[in-house]
Design a protein around this motif. Structure first.
Motif, PDB file in Angstrom:
ATOM      1  N   LYS A  31     -15.223  15.519  -7.847  1.00 18.12           N
ATOM      2  CA  LYS A  31     -15.721  14.515  -6.892  1.00 18.12           C
ATOM      3  C   LYS A  31     -14.609  13.526  -6.544  1.00 18.12           C
ATOM      4  O   LYS A  31     -14.399  13.195  -5.374  1.00 18.12           O
ATOM      5  N   ILE A  32     -13.857  13.063  -7.554  1.00 18.37           N
ATOM      6  CA  ILE A  32     -12.747  12.134  -7.317  1.00 18.37           C
ATOM      7  C   ILE A  32     -11.681  12.801  -6.446  1.00 18.37           C
ATOM      8  O   ILE A  32     -11.150  12.185  -5.509  1.00 18.37           O
ATOM      9  N   GLN A  33     -11.384  14.086  -6.751  1.00 23.50           N
ATOM     10  CA  GLN A  33     -10.394  14.831  -5.973  1.00 23.50           C
ATOM     11  C   GLN A  33     -10.838  14.964  -4.515  1.00 23.50           C
ATOM     12  O   GLN A  33     -10.045  14.747  -3.597  1.00 23.50           O
ATOM     13  N   LYS A  34     -12.134  15.294  -4.295  1.00 16.83           N
ATOM     14  CA  LYS A  34     -12.658  15.433  -2.928  1.00 16.83           C
ATOM     15  C   LYS A  34     -12.607  14.087  -2.205  1.00 16.83           C
ATOM     16  O   LYS A  34     -12.226  14.022  -1.034  1.00 16.83           O
ATOM     17  N   ASP A  35     -12.992  13.003  -2.916  1.00 22.39           N
ATOM     18  CA  ASP A  35     -12.943  11.667  -2.315  1.00 22.39           C
ATOM     19  C   ASP A  35     -11.494  11.278  -1.962  1.00 22.39           C
ATOM     20  O   ASP A  35     -11.229  10.725  -0.900  1.00 22.39           O
ATOM     21  N   ALA A  36     -10.574  11.592  -2.871  1.00 24.61           N
ATOM     22  CA  ALA A  36      -9.164  11.279  -2.631  1.00 24.61           C
ATOM     23  C   ALA A  36      -8.630  12.090  -1.451  1.00 24.61           C
ATOM     24  O   ALA A  36      -7.919  11.553  -0.587  1.00 24.61           O
ATOM     25  N   ASP A  37      -8.974  13.395  -1.392  1.00 21.60           N
ATOM     26  CA  ASP A  37      -8.557  14.234  -0.262  1.00 21.60           C
ATOM     27  C   ASP A  37      -9.115  13.691   1.052  1.00 21.60           C
ATOM     28  O   ASP A  37      -8.401  13.643   2.069  1.00 21.60           O
ATOM     29  N   ALA A  38     -10.370  13.269   1.010  1.00 19.14           N
ATOM     30  CA  ALA A  38     -10.990  12.717   2.221  1.00 19.14           C
ATOM     31  C   ALA A  38     -10.280  11.415   2.625  1.00 19.14           C
ATOM     32  O   ALA A  38     -10.016  11.178   3.817  1.00 19.14           O
ATOM     33  N   GLU A  39      -9.955  10.574   1.661  1.00 20.93           N
ATOM     34  CA  GLU A  39      -9.250   9.316   1.943  1.00 20.93           C
ATOM     35  C   GLU A  39      -7.846   9.591   2.493  1.00 20.93           C
ATOM     36  O   GLU A  39      -7.396   8.938   3.434  1.00 20.93           O
ATOM     37  N   ILE A  40      -7.154  10.577   1.905  1.00 20.28           N
ATOM     38  CA  ILE A  40      -5.821  10.966   2.384  1.00 20.28           C
ATOM     39  C   ILE A  40      -5.901  11.443   3.835  1.00 20.28           C
ATOM     40  O   ILE A  40      -5.090  11.049   4.675  1.00 20.28           O
ATOM     41  N   LYS A  42      -8.186  10.695   5.984  1.00 22.97           N
ATOM     42  CA  LYS A  42      -8.553   9.555   6.812  1.00 22.97           C
ATOM     43  C   LYS A  42      -7.316   8.686   7.103  1.00 22.97           C
ATOM     44  O   LYS A  42      -7.075   8.289   8.248  1.00 22.97           O
ATOM     45  N   ILE A  43      -6.535   8.400   6.061  1.00 21.35           N
ATOM     46  CA  ILE A  43      -5.320   7.601   6.231  1.00 21.35           C
ATOM     47  C   ILE A  43      -4.319   8.351   7.113  1.00 21.35           C
ATOM     48  O   ILE A  43      -3.712   7.763   8.020  1.00 21.35           O
ATOM     49  N   ASP A  44      -4.166   9.643   6.857  1.00 27.81           N
ATOM     50  CA  ASP A  44      -3.256  10.472   7.646  1.00 27.81           C
ATOM     51  C   ASP A  44      -3.659  10.453   9.124  1.00 27.81           C
ATOM     52  O   ASP A  44      -2.816  10.254  10.006  1.00 27.81           O
ATOM     53  N   ALA A  45      -4.947  10.640   9.386  1.00 32.69           N
ATOM     54  CA  ALA A  45      -5.451  10.612  10.762  1.00 32.69           C
ATOM     55  C   ALA A  45      -5.222   9.242  11.386  1.00 32.69           C
ATOM     56  O   ALA A  45      -4.838   9.130  12.559  1.00 32.69           O
ATOM     57  N   ILE A  48      -1.523   8.979  12.232  1.00 33.71           N
ATOM     58  CA  ILE A  48      -1.223   9.817  13.398  1.00 33.71           C
ATOM     59  C   ILE A  48      -1.734   9.141  14.674  1.00 33.71           C
ATOM     60  O   ILE A  48      -1.021   9.073  15.676  1.00 33.71           O
ATOM     61  N   GLU A  49      -2.939   8.613  14.613  1.00 30.89           N
ATOM     62  CA  GLU A  49      -3.517   7.921  15.781  1.00 30.89           C
ATOM     63  C   GLU A  49      -2.674   6.675  16.121  1.00 30.89           C
ATOM     64  O   GLU A  49      -2.342   6.430  17.283  1.00 30.89           O
ATOM     65  N   ARG A  50      -2.308   5.921  15.090  1.00 28.81           N
ATOM     66  CA  ARG A  50      -1.491   4.707  15.301  1.00 28.81           C
ATOM     67  C   ARG A  50      -0.130   5.069  15.880  1.00 28.81           C
ATOM     68  O   ARG A  50       0.356   4.412  16.806  1.00 28.81           O
TER      69      ARG A  50
END
Length: 193
Positions: A31-40, A42-45, A48-50
């Motif tokens: 769960k922590i790994q999935k949350d971290a991947d999702a956060e990564i 999100k930050i990456d996106a 990229i958008e910025r």
């Protein structure tokens, strides 16, 4: 129940409990790994958008800085060429044929003489402005100028001295003074398109 059976039961219960704790820990880690991947992601996106929104401004600023650098280099090169042009003018003036050199110095001297009894200081390297030339000048203009060798060498021309007052007609000084007045015109002639 015997002591051996109790021991086996405790070990079995502990093993089940350890497997349950281990399974919960693995689920929590997933769960922590999935949350971290999702956060990564999100930050990456977000980055990229910025970047995509700021990219034109970044490129525009880089282009402005590059253009300023080019202008600075061009201005430096133009200043070097202008300085070269004035240095060449000085060399040309100092290497005039004797008759033109003497005529130029005579014209300068006519404008500089006030009383007619000043001292004419010339460079130790001076070849054209000599006693013979000055004698002819004095006879022609009814003056009594005296010739002296200056302690300092200069490119050509002379210094006219009366007491503590010097009238400087040295070529490099004349070029320097006239440069202030004509540099803009020289630049225009050199660099007009």
């Amino acid at each position: 129940m015997s002591l051996a059976d109790i021991k086996i039961k405790i070990e079995a219960d502990a093993k089940k409990e350890a497997e349950k704790i281990f399974e919960n820990a693995r689920l929590e880690a997933d769960k922590i790994q999935k949350d971290a991947d999702a956060e990564i992601q999100k930050i990456d996106a977000s980055y990229i958008e910025r970047f995509n929104t700021e990219k034109p401004e970044i490129l525009k600023r880089r282009e402005i800085v590059a253009n300023l650098d080019v202008k600075k280099i061009m201005l430096g090169a133009q200043q070097d060429l202008i300085a070269l042009a004035f240095n060449e003018a000085l060399k040309t003036l100092a290497s005039l044929p004797a008759d033109k050199y003497l005529a130029f110095c005579e014209a300068l001297l006519e404008k500089a003489v006030e009383t007619g009894d000043e001292f004419l200081l010339v460079s130790p390297k001076e070849k054209n402005l000599n006693e013979e030339w000055l004698k002819r000048y004095n006879e022609k203009h009814k003056t009594s100028l005296s010739l002296e060798k200056s302690a300092s060498p200069f490119s050509g021309g002379f210094i006219l001295r009366k007491g503590d007052i010097d009238t400087v007609c040295v070529f490099d000084m004349l070029i320097t003074w006239s440069r202030e007045d004509i540099e803009a015109d020289v630049a225009k002639r050199l660099f007009s398109e």
